[in-house]
Write an enzyme that holds these catalytic residues in place. Structure first.
Site, PDB file in Angstrom:
ATOM      1  N   ASP A   1       0.961  -1.217   0.069  1.00  0.00           N
ATOM      2  CA  ASP A   1      -0.089   0.008  -0.076  1.00  0.00           C
ATOM      3  C   ASP A   1       0.990   1.213  -0.202  1.00  0.00           C
ATOM      4  O   ASP A   1       2.104   1.067   0.340  1.00  0.00           O
ATOM      5  CB  ASP A   1      -0.908   0.059   1.287  1.00  0.00           C
ATOM      6  CG  ASP A   1      -2.127   0.818   1.215  1.00  0.00           C
ATOM      7  OD1 ASP A   1      -2.232   1.728  -0.003  1.00  0.00           O
ATOM      8  OD2 ASP A   1      -3.049   0.711   1.642  1.00  0.00           O
TER       9      ASP A   1
ATOM     10  N   GLU B   1     -10.157   7.459   4.256  1.00  0.00           N
ATOM     11  CA  GLU B   1      -8.924   7.050   5.035  1.00  0.00           C
ATOM     12  C   GLU B   1      -8.874   7.764   6.441  1.00  0.00           C
ATOM     13  O   GLU B   1     -10.127   8.260   7.070  1.00  0.00           O
ATOM     14  CB  GLU B   1      -7.814   7.062   4.347  1.00  0.00           C
ATOM     15  CG  GLU B   1      -7.779   6.125   2.995  1.00  0.00           C
ATOM     16  CD  GLU B   1      -6.580   6.110   2.407  1.00  0.00           C
ATOM     17  OE1 GLU B   1      -5.461   5.819   3.017  1.00  0.00           O
ATOM     18  OE2 GLU B   1      -6.190   6.376   1.252  1.00  0.00           O
TER      19      GLU B   1
HETATM   20  C1  BGC Z   1      -5.111   2.874   0.376  1.00  0.00           C
HETATM   21  C2  BGC Z   1      -5.464   1.957  -0.598  1.00  0.00           C
HETATM   22  C3  BGC Z   1      -5.362   2.379  -2.036  1.00  0.00           C
HETATM   23  C4  BGC Z   1      -3.975   2.917  -2.276  1.00  0.00           C
HETATM   24  C5  BGC Z   1      -3.989   3.491  -3.804  1.00  0.00           C
HETATM   25  C6  BGC Z   1      -4.091   3.615  -0.066  1.00  0.00           C
HETATM   26  O1  BGC Z   1      -3.732   4.712   0.682  1.00  0.00           O
HETATM   27  O2  BGC Z   1      -4.886   2.468   1.522  1.00  0.00           O
HETATM   28  O3  BGC Z   1      -6.659   1.152  -0.393  1.00  0.00           O
HETATM   29  O4  BGC Z   1      -5.449   1.156  -2.700  1.00  0.00           O
HETATM   30  O5  BGC Z   1      -3.919   3.995  -1.530  1.00  0.00           O
HETATM   31  O6  BGC Z   1      -4.718   4.615  -3.856  1.00  0.00           O
HETATM   32  C1  BGC Z   2      -3.620   9.241  -2.316  1.00  0.00           C
HETATM   33  C2  BGC Z   2      -4.312   8.174  -2.260  1.00  0.00           C
HETATM   34  C3  BGC Z   2      -3.529   7.511  -1.090  1.00  0.00           C
HETATM   35  C4  BGC Z   2      -3.254   8.364  -0.174  1.00  0.00           C
HETATM   36  C5  BGC Z   2      -2.500   7.384   1.170  1.00  0.00           C
HETATM   37  C6  BGC Z   2      -3.244   9.981  -1.214  1.00  0.00           C
HETATM   38  O1  BGC Z   2      -2.486  11.121  -1.843  1.00  0.00           O
HETATM   39  O2  BGC Z   2      -4.322   9.888  -3.507  1.00  0.00           O
HETATM   40  O3  BGC Z   2      -4.686   7.251  -3.113  1.00  0.00           O
HETATM   41  O4  BGC Z   2      -4.256   6.453  -0.507  1.00  0.00           O
HETATM   42  O5  BGC Z   2      -2.518   9.433  -0.242  1.00  0.00           O
HETATM   43  O6  BGC Z   2      -2.266   8.350   2.308  1.00  0.00           O
END
Ligand code: BGC
Ligand code: BGC
Length: 838
Positions: free
Chosen positions: A334, A534
């Protein structure tokens, strides 16, 4: 009070223009031993259910992999296991660094436009593919794959069908519906040339404070377990079928392995503290049918188990997933998650691959990670056998998917068939899903279903609001910042209601604030949570506070208008006052693009059959109430859901809200004052106070949109002076730095600086980092307009700030003259351009 001295120490910066931050990369640094040396977090695979391999390996495929491996350079192998984000990589980079994969993070889009048209996605897919296949001496050419979070439909692309988020699908308890949604999503991805979705999320969510609660199907493993196989088969097709992983299908990802929904306090990227048996029994069941259905990739969780980050947990990644469960696809990391493993950084982490990770998700860190990983492969820190195995797994999936022969994305089946994005069939399916997902919680005197021939008031800030009804992971990461025109193939809840009422000859009026001229027969009030994703959605409790909507419901009640509350939310929440103030109450979750599905239910076009996938809390601090608990006492139990023929009366509920300390770590300064737990201090370096006298610097209230909603800071030039936002206890901003969050300042500069100005973040004694600001402020002074300056948090990290213990999130220092008005300072997902710190 004195500012920690380090916070204003001299900085090692030189040029402002490029915000260039020198950072060295330790190429040969030995890695810390892998994480499972901590025994509390070392699983014993023998305790886990054994499972045979899903498929026998295809000898022709394996032979082809042998040949490829023999012909590949070491550089090419290393590139294959690294995935970069399209916001930080060019197609040329994909060629030069032999990258195996790209992704678009939630905020990354072709051309950097969140609402880029679908054809730009397809063109970008073609460009990345072409770069990966461009001849390069004798090296074999290996097609790149592109992963995207199609988590409720192909939600990053304008015009796509937006299905209800998983929480709503969980309420439907309908595996067949889920299969069809998977199939529709796969086709829409293929239209734009994409190969691979980071879905489904198989999290079992135990604490609804978690900002990702809505990404989970429910609080008990059974729903995700019953959905995993049909969803994966919908996305990938069925093993053995000719079109498995190709044609209308794509590659799926089961995520986040393991225990993502079980972290302490519902903290995102937190720690699941529990014995091995509990980790296994609560969180792993959905993975077994996912593997049986042939899921080709599994994403490793950001979270820890008993204090050890999953990205470094060899016993689970290799011991359980690959050896005990015979998973033969690949494990993808991730977002810089490897960087959180003890002893690692985002740009240097052999330990994760050693533990079993096959592909690093290294969005912005890929280039330095490539260099260090290459060095580790050369010196054996990353054993060649492990590297070859990781590459083999990735190639196996690419070969199974037929990518070597598929040609460019626009030439593949469905490529460029834009009419299929948000097609009639897909939208009808999404509408069906909405109908099945709504849960009726209250229906006093059988108010529902409503008669569409009536005079109906539609109120609330969620009534005509696609941003709210689609939630996070919609066109942008947080799902914020979108407008009506970004949703050409969608219907708001109001639009859905209006259409049905009109067809029946009734009259519907939209009035978000609830004012009306003609007294309605009934009011529908749509309200609820604003979008989040998130950790930005993590909350201190599950109390829903919304005085405006509550007042609206109460005033309608007082006027004798029966009310139906339609509640939009990403989790079960304490809403007792709202339940008391309404006659009927519908939990509508985050329904997506089809507001008409909500209207269908209100007017009785279908019978309510949604059942709660999460227990509904009785008090605002009942954050982790789960079916099966010893002292289980929710307001509405897991599985509850009325039909319109049930007795839906509800006795008045207690409105006493448990109090919480709601500290928003993101607000440094807003509405004329420092954020809670923070103070604005001024003075000479090392001698700051709230009121130092006007000698060096002074602060006065100033107006921007409202009276004294800003502060005017004036440096006199009589000596070096600082204005700083300080806090007594340090804040941990490390999670916020692992992504694209930025420190965003809204300023107006009336007198340009007469000397250099430094912007610094402090993290305790001798710990600070920052940037020169003079040129930017001088520029702002020319226009004398409000100017937004956004600096990514990771730039501060690169400049030496220890983001885990930030004490002075902001300080501005100069020895010259400067007159500046600050209206806000926040840590946010930036809405405009940000400064670069490459
Ligand atoms: C998330 C994932 C996601 C990834 C890509 C991460 O921050 O936890 O679920 O697939 O970003 O966007
Ligand atoms: C991205 C997400 C990712 C996240 C992680 C963002 O900048 O766009 O896809 O999951 O950062 O913290």
């Amino acid at each position: 009070m004195n500012l920690p001295r380090g916070a204003v120490m001299a900085l090692g910066f030189t040029s402002l223009a490029a915000l260039t931050i020198p950072h060295s990369v330790t190429v040969a640094a030995a890695q810390a031993p892998v994480a499972d040396s901590v025994s509390a977090a070392r699983a014993n695979p023998a305790n886990w259910p054994a499972r045979p391999a899903t498929l026998a390996l295809d000898s022709a495929v394996e032979r082809r992999i042998d040949e490829l491996l023999a012909a590949m350079s070491l550089e090419q192998k290393v590139g294959q296991i690294i995935q970069a984000d399209i916001g930080s990589v060019t197609s040329d980079d994909v060629y030069r660094y032999h990258l195996g994969s790209v992704l678009n993070g939630g905020n990354s889009d072709p051309g950097g436009r969140y609402n880029a048209p679908a054809k730009d996605w397809l063109a970008a897919a073609d460009a990345f593919y072409a770069a990966s296949m461009r001849p390069n001496g004798k090296l074999p050419r290996i097609p790149v794959i592109w992963g995207s979070d199609a988590v409720h439909g192909h939600n990053n692309v304008v015009g796509a069908t937006l299905f209800p988020h998983n929480i709503g699908l969980g309420a439907a308890r309908n595996p067949d519906l889920i299969r069809r949604i998977g199939a529709a999503t796969a086709i829409e991805m293929r239209v734009t040339g994409l190969d691979w979705t980071f879905a489904p999320t198989l999290a079992v969510v135990r604490d609804d404070r978690w900002g990702r609660t809505y990404e989970g199907f429910g609080e008990a493993p059974e729903i995700a377990t019953s959905y995993a196989a049909p969803l994966i088969e919908g996305l990938q097709g069925r093993i053995g079928d000719k079109d498995w992983l190709r044609g209308p299908h794509i590659i799926a990802t089961a995520k986040h392995f393991l225990g993502d929904g079980g972290t302490h306090g519902g903290k995102d990227q937190g720690d699941a503290e529990m014995p091995e048996a509990q980790l296994r029994d609560l969180f792993s069941p959905p993975y077994l049918p996912a593997l049986d259905a042939g899921v080709q990739s599994v994403m490793v969780s950001f979270s820890s188990w008993n204090g050890v980050k999953m990205h470094g947990n060899r016993s689970l990644l290799t011991g359980v997933m690959k050896e005990r469960w015979n998973f033969d696809g690949f494990l993808v990391g991730d977002w810089n998650g490897h960087g959180q493993v003890a002893g690692c950084t985002a740009t240097d982490c052999a330990a994760a691959a050693v533990a079993g990770l096959d592909m690093y998700m290294a969005p912005d860190s890929w280039k330095d990670l490539y260099r260090t990983t290459l060095a580790h492969a050369r010196d054996g820190t990353l054993p060649m056998a492990r590297l070859d195995d990781a590459v083999r797994r990735i190639l196996r999936v690419k070969l199974r998917a037929g990518l070597f022969e598929a040609g460019k994305p626009s030439d593949r089946p469905y490529g460029g068939r834009f009419e299929l994005l948000g097609s009639k069939e897909h939208r009808a399916l999404a509408r069906e899903a909405v109908r099945e997902s709504l849960v009726l919680l209250k229906n006093a005197s059988g108010l529902l279903p409503l008669k569409p021939e009536a005079t109906i008031l539609v109120a609330g800030d969620g009534a005509d609001n696609l941003t709210k009804q689609t939630g996070g992971w919609t066109l942008s990461w947080q799902g914020t910042g979108t407008k009506r025109s970004d949703f050409p193939n969608a219907e708001s809840i109001w639009e859905g209601i209006a259409a049905e009422v009109k067809a029946a000859g009734g009259s519907a009026m939209l009035s978000p604030d609830g004012r009306y001229t003609k007294k309605p027969d009934v009011a529908i009030v749509v309200f609820g949570e604003d979008p989040y994703a998130e950790f930005q959605g993590d909350r201190p409790d599950v109390g829903y506070d919304d005085p405006k909507s509550l007042a609206l419901l109460r005033s309608l009640k007082a006027e004798g208008v029966p009310t139906v509350a339609v509640f939009l939310s990403g989790r079960a929440m304490w809403v007792n006052p709202f339940l008391n103030a309404s006659d009927a109450f519908v939990a509508a979750w985050l329904p997506g693009s089809e507001g008409g599905g909500v209207a269908d239910m209100l007017f009785g076009k279908a019978e309510f059959r949604g059942k709660l996938p999460y227990s509904w809390p009785k008090t605002s601090d009942q954050t982790a109430v789960n079916v099966g608990d010893a002292d289980y006492d929710p307001l509405f139990a897991y599985g509850f859901g009325l039909t319109s023929t049930d007795n839906g009366d509800l006795a008045p509920l207690s409105e006493a809200r448990a109090s919480v300390a709601a500290v928003d770590p993101g607000v440094l300064f807003a509405a004329g004052k420092p954020g809670s737990g923070r103070r604005l201090l001024l003075g000479a370096p090392g001698a700051l106070s709230t009121n130092p006298g006007p000698q060096l610097i002074e602060a006065r209230g100033a107006d921007r949109a409202a009276q004294e909603d800003s502060v005017r800071l004036r440096w006199t030039g009589a000596g070096t002076a600082v204005a700083a936002i300080v806090q007594d206890s340090p804040t941990d901003l490390s999670r916020q730095s692992n992504g694209d969050l930025a420190l965003e300042l809204d300023v107006r500069v009336d007198t340009p600086p007469s000397a250099e100005v430094s912007l610094v973040m402090g993290c305790g004694a001798k710990c600070a980092g920052g940037f020169p600001l003079r040129a930017m402020l001088t520029e702002a002074a020319k226009s004398r307009k409000w100017t937004r300056i956004a600096i990514p948090l990771r730039c501060f990290e690169k400049a030496g700030v220890d983001m885990a213990r930030v004490e002075t999130p902001l300080s501005i220092t100069t020895s010259g003259k400067l007159d500046l008005i600050l209206s806000s300072a926040r840590i946010v997902s930036p809405s405009g351009p940000v400064l670069q710190c490459k």
